[in-house]
Design a protein around this motif. Structure first.
Motif, mmCIF file in Angstrom:
data_model
loop_
_atom_site.group_PDB
_atom_site.id
_atom_site.type_symbol
_atom_site.label_atom_id
_atom_site.label_comp_id
_atom_site.label_asym_id
_atom_site.label_seq_id
_atom_site.Cartn_x
_atom_site.Cartn_y
_atom_site.Cartn_z
ATOM 1 N N LYS A 246 0.552 -0.672 -0.208
ATOM 2 C CA LYS A 246 0.156 -0.143 -0.564
ATOM 3 C C LYS A 246 0.916 1.324 0.238
ATOM 4 C CE LYS A 246 -3.437 1.779 2.309
ATOM 5 N NZ LYS A 246 -4.364 2.216 3.670
ATOM 6 N N ASP A 247 1.653 1.458 0.590
ATOM 7 C CA ASP A 247 2.398 2.553 0.997
ATOM 8 C C ASP A 247 3.703 2.348 -0.543
ATOM 9 O OD1 ASP A 247 2.505 2.896 3.210
ATOM 10 O OD2 ASP A 247 3.868 1.705 4.491
ATOM 11 N N ALA A 248 4.475 1.168 -1.139
ATOM 12 C CA ALA A 248 4.810 1.958 -2.729
ATOM 13 C C ALA A 248 4.094 2.351 -2.892
ATOM 14 C CB ALA A 248 4.890 0.215 -2.385
ATOM 15 N N ASP A 249 2.196 1.803 -3.122
ATOM 16 C CA ASP A 249 1.068 2.093 -4.279
ATOM 17 C C ASP A 249 1.283 3.932 -4.064
ATOM 18 O OD1 ASP A 249 1.501 -0.440 -5.367
ATOM 19 O OD2 ASP A 249 -0.557 -0.515 -4.350
ATOM 20 N N THR A 250 1.515 3.847 -3.093
ATOM 21 C CA THR A 250 1.567 5.660 -2.789
ATOM 22 C C THR A 250 2.668 6.994 -3.032
ATOM 23 O OG1 THR A 250 -0.224 5.280 -0.236
ATOM 24 C CG2 THR A 250 0.713 7.064 -0.630
ATOM 25 N N VAL A 251 3.361 5.872 -3.190
ATOM 26 C CA VAL A 251 5.269 6.428 -3.439
ATOM 27 C C VAL A 251 4.723 6.594 -4.590
ATOM 28 C CG1 VAL A 251 7.497 6.597 -3.609
ATOM 29 C CG2 VAL A 251 6.216 5.853 -0.977
ATOM 30 N N ALA A 252 4.510 5.675 -5.878
ATOM 31 C CA ALA A 252 4.024 5.537 -6.852
ATOM 32 C C ALA A 252 3.350 6.557 -7.058
ATOM 33 C CB ALA A 252 4.385 4.451 -7.449
ATOM 34 N N GLY A 253 2.497 7.011 -6.916
ATOM 35 C CA GLY A 253 1.612 8.002 -6.960
ATOM 36 C C GLY A 253 1.922 9.321 -7.194
ATOM 37 N N MET A 254 2.584 8.503 -6.794
ATOM 38 C CA MET A 254 3.125 10.926 -6.391
ATOM 39 C C MET A 254 4.439 11.147 -7.556
ATOM 40 S SD MET A 254 4.576 10.848 -2.094
ATOM 41 C CE MET A 254 3.013 10.667 -0.970
ATOM 42 N N GLY A 255 5.027 9.672 -8.515
ATOM 43 C CA GLY A 255 5.750 10.099 -9.372
ATOM 44 C C GLY A 255 6.641 9.928 -9.273
ATOM 45 N N LEU A 256 7.128 8.990 -8.109
ATOM 46 C CA LEU A 256 7.842 8.299 -7.529
ATOM 47 C C LEU A 256 8.766 6.813 -7.946
ATOM 48 C CD1 LEU A 256 8.586 9.882 -4.373
ATOM 49 C CD2 LEU A 256 9.115 10.806 -6.247
ATOM 50 N N LEU A 257 9.543 6.303 -7.869
ATOM 51 C CA LEU A 257 9.327 4.937 -7.878
ATOM 52 C C LEU A 257 10.286 3.913 -6.232
ATOM 53 C CD1 LEU A 257 9.939 2.793 -10.534
ATOM 54 C CD2 LEU A 257 12.559 2.777 -10.319
ATOM 55 N N ALA A 258 9.267 2.719 -6.168
ATOM 56 C CA ALA A 258 8.989 2.643 -4.991
ATOM 57 C C ALA A 258 8.536 0.950 -5.161
ATOM 58 C CB ALA A 258 7.847 2.957 -4.932
ATOM 59 N N THR A 259 9.055 0.570 -4.353
ATOM 60 C CA THR A 259 8.928 -1.771 -4.725
ATOM 61 C C THR A 259 9.093 -1.624 -3.018
ATOM 62 O OG1 THR A 259 9.913 -2.877 -5.266
ATOM 63 C CG2 THR A 259 11.502 -2.169 -4.241
ATOM 64 N N THR A 260 8.538 -2.994 -2.809
ATOM 65 C CA THR A 260 8.590 -3.097 -1.203
ATOM 66 C C THR A 260 8.977 -4.915 -1.406
ATOM 67 O OG1 THR A 260 7.703 -3.578 0.702
ATOM 68 C CG2 THR A 260 6.434 -3.388 -0.912
ATOM 69 N N ASN A 261 9.098 -6.032 -0.404
ATOM 70 C CA ASN A 261 8.803 -7.748 -0.617
ATOM 71 C C ASN A 261 8.052 -8.088 -0.143
ATOM 72 O OD1 ASN A 261 10.925 -6.521 1.362
ATOM 73 N ND2 ASN A 261 10.860 -8.008 2.072
ATOM 74 N N VAL A 262 7.604 -8.983 -0.046
ATOM 75 C CA VAL A 262 6.675 -9.896 0.327
ATOM 76 C C VAL A 262 6.923 -10.065 1.822
ATOM 77 C CG1 VAL A 262 6.891 -12.132 -0.574
ATOM 78 C CG2 VAL A 262 4.913 -11.547 0.595
ATOM 79 N N GLY A 263 5.543 -9.660 2.595
ATOM 80 C CA GLY A 263 6.038 -10.294 4.275
ATOM 81 C C GLY A 263 7.494 -8.892 5.185
ATOM 82 N N ALA B 207 9.290 -6.200 6.228
ATOM 83 C CA ALA B 207 10.408 -5.741 6.620
ATOM 84 C C ALA B 207 11.902 -7.170 6.978
ATOM 85 C CB ALA B 207 11.094 -4.649 7.985
ATOM 86 N N GLY B 208 11.273 -7.456 7.953
ATOM 87 C CA GLY B 208 11.620 -8.819 8.680
ATOM 88 C C GLY B 208 11.718 -10.287 7.434
ATOM 89 N N SER B 209 11.294 -10.288 6.527
ATOM 90 C CA SER B 209 11.237 -10.935 5.235
ATOM 91 C C SER B 209 11.835 -10.766 3.899
ATOM 92 C CB SER B 209 9.875 -11.283 4.955
ATOM 93 O OG SER B 209 9.145 -11.838 5.995
ATOM 94 N N TRP B 210 13.359 -10.294 3.877
ATOM 95 C CA TRP B 210 13.864 -9.447 3.005
ATOM 96 C C TRP B 210 15.280 -10.352 2.953
ATOM 97 C CZ3 TRP B 210 14.140 -5.573 -0.244
ATOM 98 C CH2 TRP B 210 14.827 -5.585 -0.996
ATOM 99 N N GLN B 211 14.850 -11.307 1.618
ATOM 100 C CA GLN B 211 15.956 -12.366 0.765
ATOM 101 C C GLN B 211 17.311 -12.037 0.170
ATOM 102 O OE1 GLN B 211 13.978 -15.614 -0.499
ATOM 103 N NE2 GLN B 211 12.532 -15.596 1.295
ATOM 104 N N ASP B 212 18.337 -12.578 0.296
ATOM 105 C CA ASP B 212 19.514 -12.567 0.050
ATOM 106 C C ASP B 212 18.809 -12.103 -1.770
ATOM 107 O OD1 ASP B 212 20.721 -12.676 1.988
ATOM 108 O OD2 ASP B 212 21.438 -13.935 1.260
ATOM 109 N N GLU B 213 18.090 -12.751 -2.502
ATOM 110 C CA GLU B 213 18.087 -13.112 -3.983
ATOM 111 C C GLU B 213 17.316 -11.599 -4.346
ATOM 112 O OE1 GLU B 213 14.844 -15.725 -4.912
ATOM 113 O OE2 GLU B 213 15.072 -16.215 -1.923
ATOM 114 N N TYR B 214 17.323 -10.804 -3.437
ATOM 115 C CA TYR B 214 16.332 -9.398 -4.360
ATOM 116 C C TYR B 214 17.363 -8.875 -4.373
ATOM 117 C CZ TYR B 214 11.756 -11.401 -1.399
ATOM 118 O OH TYR B 214 11.033 -12.080 -1.381
#
Length: 263
Positions: A214-231, A233-240
């Protein structure tokens, strides 16, 4: 197959009630389409890999009788027709398969039975879904937002999942109103970052890494480039990490322990 173990002609009628339509039998090759690649072995018989169990030539189609058979997964050497093919492929009833072949518009399939008590978590209704797509735009999995506020993940169900769900108690398939089928786990999926195609299309732009979709979509709606990962902060994986190498990344963390660890 004949009783002596040799291949039959494929002209044998299927057991049980004949499936009748107005006009000739549906063309099996049209129904099968690109589900498998067939080659001719006799005048009326074609062979190739089975759409369900693979192999090389175990799947047979007779273009005279318009029936198919697999020497591994067809029951009792039973030659089946186009109706049974669609019933198995699309998990339809006979009436639905008949209507589909006659060109009727089918209603959405009903939801499958829910998991028995004690299997998985119960969630409220889904009010929003977030697609995680690969670099080609193909959906790999979804995050679902529920009411009351809660989250779950799911992936598109494969034909193998649907078939397993019929015989294995630990496989559960759910369906959306549009008929799409889902499995409530991320087994075997390719893990990707949210809004990945946009990330790849703008390699020189600052990336804002948020705590949720939801936050990534909000930031993207401002014209910025946004992303996140499933899960989150506690679910970041090295492959990202590979998606963000040599990128300028701004981390927009939540004001909690997990958010602090992200930085």
């Amino acid at each position: 197959m004949a009783t002596d173990g040799s291949w039959g002609t494929g002209d044998e009628p299927a057991d049980g009630e004949a499936h009748m339509m107005n006009g000739p039998a549906p063309d099996m090759l049209s129904v099968i389409g690109t589900d498998t690649e067939l080659h001719r072995v006799t005048g009326h018989e074609l062979a190739g890999p089975c759409p369900w169990c693979g192999g090389t030539d175990r799947f047979r189609v007779n273009t005279k009788t318009q029936r198919f058979w697999c020497r591994r997964c067809s029951p009792s050497e039973h030659w089946s027709d186009a109706f049974e093919y669609l019933q198995r492929k699309d998990n339809l009833s006979f009436a639905e398969a008949k209507a589909k072949l006659e060109g009727a518009i089918l209603p959405p399939p009903p939801p499958l039975a829910p998991p028995p008590p004690g299997k998985g978590r119960d969630h409220g209704p889904v009010i929003k879904t977030y697609d995680y797509v690969d670099e080609y735009g193909e959906v790999q999995y979804q995050v679902c937002r529920h009411d009351p506020k809660d989250f779950s993940q799911r992936r598109p169900a494969t034909e193998q999942d649907i078939q397993r769900a019929k015989v294995e108690k630990d496989v559960y398939i759910s369906r959306d109103p549009d008929g799409s089928a889902w499995v409530k786990n991320l087994d075997g999926v390719t893990r990707v970052l949210y809004r990945l195609p946009e990330l790849l299309a703008r390699p020189d732009v600052t990336v804002f890494l948020t705590e949720g979709e939801k936050d990534a979509d909000t930031v993207a709606g401002m014209g910025l480039l946004a992303t996140t990962n499933v899960g989150g902060a506690g679910s970041w994986q090295d492959e990202y990490n590979g998606w963000l190498l040599s990128r300028h990344v701004v981390i927009l963390q939540d004001n909690d322990v997990a958010g602090a660890k992200r930085t």
